[in-house]
Design a protein around this motif. Structure first.
Motif: not given
Lengths: 364, 364
Positions: A10-16, A27-31, A68-70, A75-81
């Motif tokens: 599964v790939a989550i597209l988090a570029g919105g 810009e620094s806090v997208p949807k 830019a959102l890395a 921070k939001m997904l601390p368990r993401l490898p």
């Protein structure tokens, strides 16, 4: 000796972006970094992550996001490898993001099957949703089709794309699969009514399952200008400099326009889900738990002779509504938005006005 | 040997509250301390002071205000001589304030004539206004009547009191004087239409001119319970302790109810003035200079597809209106008000709700 079934990815597209959710969206806090789904206190990305995790090969999804959102994503997904975070040098719409995900997954496992999901939608119930994704993945693995999630329309929405249903191609535990005859982009109100009444159309959920080799072949055919630079970066193992060079050349276009609308092997799974793309403040009000006057008013704020209003105060300062109807009020430390009913799309006009007025400080 | 004409005195009643102008109006910042009159940047009290000054004996008006506002009044009116500030131990509505002003002026000059004016109205043009007050004072001095400022209604207002015109008693350079047959308190919409159509009624401007001895005699007759404690304080030269004791006994009632509606010698000058009591945010919008969409939006804020809206941002933070009509938005550091058209009176409900919610910090 039978081969094992292909691994599900599964790939989550988090570029919105957050344009339509100004002033909390920035810009620094997208949807996808905002909590916009009813009473769920989780940011949409985190809720999406937790929703799809049980489906994932190795227990972890991929997340595609611009550099830019890395920091925010980590921070939001601390368990993401770390190796599951696919960073784009810059945001370039969904065609590039989907291509990059397909290339990365293909490089890892040429037999894999992949579903790409938006990070910022409302979808319920979760079990039904996962069953649908699983059925899409399995059908894509078996048939070599590209599957898109189709939703039965519940009202004549003008903000969504529609899929014209062709012949049924399969039955799955999560619903029937049909060929897609064509895409209908955001229709007019009267066309939307016609589409919904005909029962031959589904909403396009923007969620695609495919074998990466199949998708990449379709891109090779329909979107060569975009795929080729990315292919070269893949041959250099996605080295940052190579990827940055590729992204400068990749056109910014949605995967729907670039590939899906042209693909001949597109199918849709007709899912029974409560779904919303949460496209604007109007949608947020639609999904929030309202009081009996239809108001969604946070603690400490007040609604007096008010109806169908949404109040969101990010700085905790109270908002008092008196004698208004259908108004959304969003207060932050540095701005206040007061939005009329059904005008959610027009929040983008504020963003333009702020740019014109040299108030980019209010957009960052 | 002819006696000189009586000295003209003006007393500004500055004891109003800010309840209907929350969140900028507060206990410590009542309406008369706010700039609410169109483009005039002056607080209403200061504008009133400067408007009446040319009329005043010795060049200075009297100002009647509760102790709690003393500091604010002194700061706003630095040229007001200390002995012209009449401090009330507590706010007790207009009957007490008018009685105290009459007693103080009478003690200074038993032959004086006095006009009491609210500190917080819109009135224009200034020259016409001063001519009207002068004519009222002169008529009161000559005839021993109590004069009230009457305004020709320009629309069927339900928020004002009306005066029923009796026979004409005098002509003045500022307009005709009529006896007042009766008061009509805030009428219903249909009654207001009837009153305005009949042409026999004026709005009551809440501005009274009289010889102090005449007013005090009327109070002795109609409001003895209020006047007697104040009379005792006058005999002790308004010593603070005596005045505090008196105020504890004085009923809180308007001068209209206590005296004017019962007085038999009441007359009105029919003035041609642009007048408004600026009773709520609705009135503020009515008198502000709007853009061609009817919006009054301060610098830095935005109105997009908005009509007939008022935006006031006290903390300088921008407010963006999108697709709303007839909405007033007032933002301060610690609150936001979003008010529907014609709902200005209901701002008081917010104040009540805040008291109930133990948020008195937002009212101080």
């Amino acid at each position: 000796m039978s081969t094992p079934p292909p691994a599900r990815h599964v790939a989550i597209l988090a570029g919105g972006r957050g344009t339509r959710f100004w002033p909390v969206g920035r810009e620094s806090v997208p949807k996808q970094f905002l909590a916009l789904d009813g009473d769920d206190p989780r940011p949409l990305l985190r809720a999406t992550y937790e929703r799809v995790q049980p489906l994932c090969e190795g227990g972890q999804p991929w997340v595609v996001a611009p550099e830019a959102l890395a920091r925010g994503v980590r921070k939001m997904l601390p368990r993401l490898p770390p190796d599951r975070l696919i960073l784009e040098p810059e945001g370039k719409n969904t065609a590039a993001a989907v291509a990059l995900a397909a290339l990365r997954v293909y490089a890892k496992d040429a037999r894999a099957v992949l579903v790409v999901v938006p990070a910022d939608h409302h979808v319920a119930p979760e079990g039904t949703y996962r069953r649908a994704l699983r059925a899409m993945l399995d059908r894509a693995a078996q048939s070599g089709a590209i599957l898109t999630l189709g939703l039965r329309p519940t009202y004549p929405a003008t903000g969504y794309g529609y899929l014209a249903l062709g012949k049924k191609t399969a039955n799955t535990p999560a619903g029937a699969v049909h060929a897609v005859r064509r895409f209908v982009e955001k229709p007019s109100a009267s066309e939307a009514r016609r589409l919904v009444a005909s029962r031959g159309y589904l909403w396009n959920g923007g969620t695609f399952a495919f074998r990466p080799d199949v998708l990449l072949a379709a891109m090779q055919r329909h979107w060569r200008a975009g795929l080729e630079p990315l292919d070269r970066a893949a041959r250099e193992r996605f080295a940052p400099a190579a990827l940055a060079k590729a992204y400068r050349k990749v056109p910014s276009i949605s995967v729907d326009y670039a590939v899906m609308e042209k693909a001949t092997n597109l199918e849709t799974l007709a899912a029974r889900l409560d779904w919303d793309d949460l496209g604007s403040w109007d949608a947020v009000l639609r999904h929030a738990r309202a009081d009996r006057d239809g108001n969604v008013v946070a603690d400490g704020s007040f609604a007096i002779d008010a109806k169908d209003c949404l109040v969101r105060s990010e700085d905790g300062v109270p908002v008092a509504l008196v004698g208004v109807e259908g108004v959304t009020v969003v207060r932050t430390k540095d701005a206040t938005l007061v939005l009329g009913r059904g005008k959610g799309e027009d929040v983008r006009k504020v963003v333009k006005a702020l740019e014109k007025a040299r108030r980019r400080d209010l957009l960052r």
